[in-house]
Enzyme design. Structure first.
Site, PDB file in Angstrom:
ATOM      1  NE  ARG A 225      -4.049  -1.787   2.432  1.00 16.10           N
ATOM      2  CZ  ARG A 225      -4.019  -3.010   2.934  1.00 16.10           C
ATOM      3  NH1 ARG A 225      -2.903  -3.471   3.457  1.00 16.10           N
ATOM      4  NH2 ARG A 225      -5.094  -3.776   2.910  1.00 16.10           N
TER       5      ARG A 225
ATOM      6  CG  ASP B 286       6.239  -6.633  -3.381  1.00 15.36           C
ATOM      7  OD1 ASP B 286       6.081  -7.862  -3.237  1.00 15.36           O
ATOM      8  OD2 ASP B 286       5.840  -5.798  -2.564  1.00 15.36           O
TER       9      ASP B 286
ATOM     10  CB  CYS C  33       9.264   6.171   5.820  1.00 22.15           C
ATOM     11  SG  CYS C  33       9.879   7.851   5.684  1.00 22.15           S
ATOM     12  CB  ALA C  34       9.885   0.531   5.744  1.00 22.55           C
TER      13      ALA C  34
ATOM     14  CG  ASP D   1       9.808   8.604  10.200  1.00 18.08           C
ATOM     15  OD1 ASP D   1       9.977   9.581  10.954  1.00 18.08           O
ATOM     16  OD2 ASP D   1       8.748   7.958  10.156  1.00 18.08           O
TER      17      ASP D   1
ATOM     18  CD  GLU E 234      11.623   3.699  16.087  1.00 23.53           C
ATOM     19  OE1 GLU E 234      10.490   3.762  16.611  1.00 23.53           O
ATOM     20  OE2 GLU E 234      11.804   3.739  14.860  1.00 23.53           O
TER      21      GLU E 234
ATOM     22  CG  HIS F 285       8.412   5.578  14.084  1.00 23.57           C
ATOM     23  ND1 HIS F 285       8.737   4.326  14.533  1.00 23.57           N
ATOM     24  CD2 HIS F 285       7.480   5.372  13.102  1.00 23.57           C
ATOM     25  CE1 HIS F 285       8.062   3.406  13.880  1.00 23.57           C
ATOM     26  NE2 HIS F 285       7.281   4.018  13.001  1.00 23.57           N
TER      27      HIS F 285
ATOM     28  N   GLY G 109       5.992   8.778  10.569  1.00 27.89           N
ATOM     29  CA  GLY G 109       5.249   8.320   9.394  1.00 27.89           C
ATOM     30  C   GLY G 109       3.748   8.370   9.551  1.00 27.89           C
ATOM     31  CB  ALA G 110       1.415   6.571  11.595  1.00 29.89           C
TER      32      ALA G 110
END
Length: 544
Positions: free
Chosen positions: A154, A174, A234-235, A260, A265, A284, A286-287
């Site tokens: 996604r 992928d 960013c994963a 990120d 962490e 972190h 991203g969200a």
């Protein structure tokens, strides 16, 4: 009947409002429980469901003995803070919200890509320090550059769509996406990761962290990249070998990196990547947008209500509810289908576009939809951000453009029951067949055109070779000298002296040294190590 839902992390008011709007749901919000495992365990005894984010950890100890708890929903993608096997053992459905933060993470990726290209953080710091140093801050533009996207789920596809808007050329890799599906999104598909690295000016990572993807950006990968490449992650922390990256930044091979996520962490205070002048780092985020927080909260609320009130299961990462008698009757066939998927997932096969499953004899009379889902779960295991199981395997396959077809032939043929999996890739079609002796003994009876009778468990050394005298002796001596014991061995051939295939069951996993030594033999054509579970060991979502 009223269902009690416990919320132990901050959830947006929109999500809480949806829960409270259900007349059969009682909502209890207590964020202090996230820091008190003993109190959390006690509170769960009176809860039917729980909604959490990353702040709450549901360990095996917390979940032990929770006879009332029916569902856990993680408002977010990762379920690392939930002991999923323990939840499964307790009969608790675990669900997550995979789509809620897609756009936020994709936009964060583009933000870091732009910041890295135009030296934005350095420019901001310089100007705030009273400097006007334009010449030292000259950047590069995205238009006309080639972006490599590793992982076309996604988020990866959302990043690709945005990069195309910047008039970049987008390449993608992928292992579970077909070239046709990638092309629908304007992405030029690259079937081998090693072929992706040398073509890219920018590389962005959007793959889960698994044993196979850990340090996927390695010293070897970096060496094959273009000079002045820029890398964005960013994963997941751990996808990049930080030591190799640091060396490449210092040498100038890598022009810059934007990160990120970190393995630890927050990262240590002396983390060199954080302090490096060629890095852009964020904690972190991203969200971390208002919209993403609302989206995952709303999705979490819907998942809980749908399951508790309406009995619907969506976005499950463990096991569906199955009748115990049906499960027991299918156990051997489910195991066989799953292992065929695991086998195909570990072969050097290229990008998969299609799989055809043929059920013969007794297998054709079973619930083949469940068997196919088991195969798909094995095929995709370790390649996705989420745990794959009977519930989500086939939807994930469809989402990635992977066609899985079923054929049933009730006539038994040479075996009373048989499952054959033909997997088509960009190279060719690979065939593997398995059967069941009694209720629990699995056998691999065909690979390609070769007939076999091999045990279907543990580490398998699969090798194609010229049928020559002395080769089996060489194999046994080589493995024995390196401390690897052979449990079983089976060889299939079409005619004496021609090409043949061997399957060796090993008591342990051989070293790379052992595999290299075998591959050097003049009559060995190919060598592949396939790691399968021990006999009778099923995945947690099948009630192992």
């Amino acid at each position: 009947m009223a269902y009690r839902v416990l919320v132990t992390d901050k959830l947006s008011e929109e999500g809480l409002a949806l829960l409270r709007a259900e007349k059969d749901v009682e909502v209890v919000v207590d964020t202090k429980l996230a820091k008190d495992p003993k109190a959390l365990k006690e509170a769960l005894k009176d809860a039917d469901g729980i909604a959490i984010r990353s702040g709450t950890t549901l360990t095996a100890e917390v979940l032990e003995g929770q006879t009332r708890l029916k569902a856990i929903v993680r408002a977010g993608v990762g379920v690392d803070n939930i002991d999923v096997p323990a939840a499964t053992k307790q009969g608790i459905v675990v669900m997550n919200t995979p789509g809620g933060n897609t756009i936020s993470t994709a936009e964060q990726t583009m933000a870091l890509m732009l910041a890295l290209s135009r030296n934005t953080p350095r420019a901001d710091a310089s100007l705030k320090a009273g400097k006007w140093d334009r010449n030292a801050l000259t950047g590069v533009q995205l238009e006309g550059k080639t972006l490599g996207v590793v992982g076309l789920g996604r988020v990866g596809l959302a990043v690709a769509q945005r990069a195309l808007g910047f008039e970049m050329k987008v390449l993608g890799y992928d292992p579970l996406l077909s070239a046709e599906k990638a092309q629908e999104h304007g992405v030029e598909f690259v079937p081998k990761l090693d072929d992706l690295w040398p073509q890219c000016d920018y590389i962005t990572l959007h793959t889960p962290l698994t044993p196979e993807t850990r340090h996927v950006v390695s010293a070897k990968a970096i060496a094959s990249m273009k000079p002045n490449v820029r890398i964005i992650n960013c994963a997941r922390g751990g996808l990049i070998d930080d030591a190799a990256l640091l060396e490449a930044l210092n040498s100038g091979k890598v022009a810059g990196v934007a990160v990120d996520v970190f393995e630890t962490e927050p990262p240590p205070a002396d983390e060199p990547i954080v302090a490096h002048p060629k890095s852009v780092v964020t904690p972190h985020l991203g969200a971390s947008t208002e919209e993403a927080q609302v989206n995952v909260a709303i999705e979490a609320a819907h998942l809980l209500c749908d399951y508790l009130i309406r009995g619907q299961v969506r976005c499950s990462v463990n096991t569906p509810t199955l009748d115990r008698a049906e499960m027991q009757a299918l156990r051997g066939h489910l195991d066989l289908a799953w292992r065929l998927g695991l086998l195909h997932s570990q072969m050097d096969r290229g990008a998969i576009s299609k799989a055809v499953l043929t059920y013969r004899g007794e297998a054709a009379l079973k619930n083949t939809k469940l068997l196919t889902a088991c195969f798909a779960a094995g095929l995709m295991e370790g390649s996705l951000d989420q745990n794959v199981n009977l519930v989500n395997a086939l939807p994930f396959a469809r989402e990635r453009g992977l066609v899985i077809e079923e054929k049933s032939v009730e006539a038994p043929g040479d075996f009373g029951t048989l499952i054959q999996a033909d997997v088509t890739t960009d190279k060719k079609t690979y065939t593997a067949s398995g059967t069941l002796f009694g209720k629990e003994y699995l056998r691999l009876v065909r690979l390609g055109s070769f007939q076999l009778d091999a045990h279907f468990d543990g580490p398998l050394l699969i090798f194609t070779h010229n049928d020559r005298p002395g080769l089996i002796g060489f194999l046994g001596t080589t493995l024995g000298d390196l401390g690897v014991n052979i449990a079983q061995m089976n060889v299939g051939r079409e005619k004496p002296g021609g090409e043949a295939i061997g399957v060796v069951n090993l008591d342990g996993v051989p070293s790379q040294e052992a595999l290299d030594a075998i591959a050097k033999h003049q009559d060995i054509l190919s060598v592949r190590l396939v790691k399968l579970p021990a006999q009778g060991v099923l995945p947690s979502w099948l009630g192992s």
